[in-house]
Design an enzyme around this catalytic site. Structure first.
Site, short mmCIF file in Angstrom:
data_model
loop_
_atom_site.label_atom_id
_atom_site.label_comp_id
_atom_site.label_asym_id
_atom_site.label_seq_id
_atom_site.Cartn_x
_atom_site.Cartn_y
_atom_site.Cartn_z
N ARG A 172 -4.87 3.69 25.37
CA ARG A 172 -4.33 2.78 26.38
C ARG A 172 -4.83 3.14 27.77
O ARG A 172 -4.47 2.46 28.75
CB ARG A 172 -2.81 2.84 26.37
CG ARG A 172 -2.13 1.70 25.61
CD ARG A 172 -0.64 1.95 25.68
NE ARG A 172 0.19 0.81 25.47
CZ ARG A 172 0.77 0.50 24.30
NH1 ARG A 172 0.51 1.19 23.23
NH2 ARG A 172 1.60 -0.51 24.23
N ARG A 209 5.69 -3.95 31.59
CA ARG A 209 4.69 -3.57 30.57
C ARG A 209 3.38 -4.34 30.78
O ARG A 209 2.30 -3.79 30.60
CB ARG A 209 5.24 -3.83 29.16
CG ARG A 209 6.31 -2.83 28.77
CD ARG A 209 7.01 -3.23 27.50
NE ARG A 209 6.19 -3.10 26.31
CZ ARG A 209 6.44 -3.73 25.16
NH1 ARG A 209 7.48 -4.53 25.05
NH2 ARG A 209 5.65 -3.56 24.13
#
Ligand code: AMP
Length: 210
Positions: A90, A168
């Site tokens: 990520r 997010r």
């Protein structure tokens, strides 16, 4: 066939759903850092306790925790086993660490509009036991609130609630989106539209892998 696959895409883009289908069909191992961290948090392990606060707010768990976790998992894979990474890497630092350990054959990027992502996440219901996911409208369980696969009671993840979803998505844009260019430069990026029925998307996913 590509045997080491990284699934890229924002939260709610279908990495879990498509990754699971792909692992079933090809017999590949699916490694989901999100599932691992949620399990660790439920079991109250030292990793879970450290990770929980970050996860609940929609932030990323620090690189060193995740990189160590994944290094062990990758090291324990059998020789020649196909593997699908879901939710990892990520960050660029995580991608560098992964690349040092294993050769990635394909980075498959699922592209989905923001409105659709928000709809999917806020109406997603998850199984705490077998990690299956459902959607209240698109993919409802046969019996409301109960997992089709294992019979456990479904729940709405704290970080799938509207307040946290926006954060997010912001975190995704800042930290994870640069990986699209990262893998493009390495010549292994494929982007497909992650909208439509689960089976339609899966047909395209398979084309990029086979
Ligand atoms: P996911 O189930 O993939 O949406 O992940 C849920 C949460 O777990 C994320 O919002 C992060 O807090 C944490 N997480 C999962 N994978 C990673 C990762 N590779 N790096 C940092 N944090 C992660």
């Amino acid at each position: 066939m590509k045997r080491t696959i990284v699934l890229l895409g924002p939260p709610g883009s279908g990495k879990g759903t498509q990754g699971e289908k792909l692992s079933q069909e090809l017999g590949f191992v699916r490694l989901s850092t999100g599932d691992m961290l949620r399990e660790a948090a439920r079991n109250g392990t030292p990793l879970g306790i450290k990770a929980k606060g970050y996860m609940d707010s929609g932030a990323l768990v620090p690189n060193e925790l995740i990189i160590n976790l994944m290094k062990e998992k990758v090291a324990s894979l059998g020789e020649g086993v196909g593997v699908i990474f879901d939710g990892f890497p990520r960050t660029v630092e995580q991608a560098d660490a992964l690349g040092e350990q294993i050769k990635v054959d394909l980075a498959l990027n699922l592209d989905v509009d923001d409105d659709e992502l928000i709809n999917r996440l806020t109406k997603r219901r998850s199984c705490p036991k077998c990690n299956s996911v459902f959607h209240l409208e698109y993919n409802p369980p046969a019996k409301p609130g109960i997992c089709d696969k294992c019979g456990a009671e479904l729940y709405h993840r704290d970080d799938d609630k509207e307040e946290t979803v926006a954060n997010r998505l912001k975190v995704y844009r800042k930290n994870t989106m640069p990986l699209i260019e990262y893998y493009e430069k390495r010549g292994i990026l494929q982007t497909i539209k992650g909208e439509g029925s689960i089976d339609e998307i899966f047909a395209n996913v398979k084309k990029t892998v086979l």
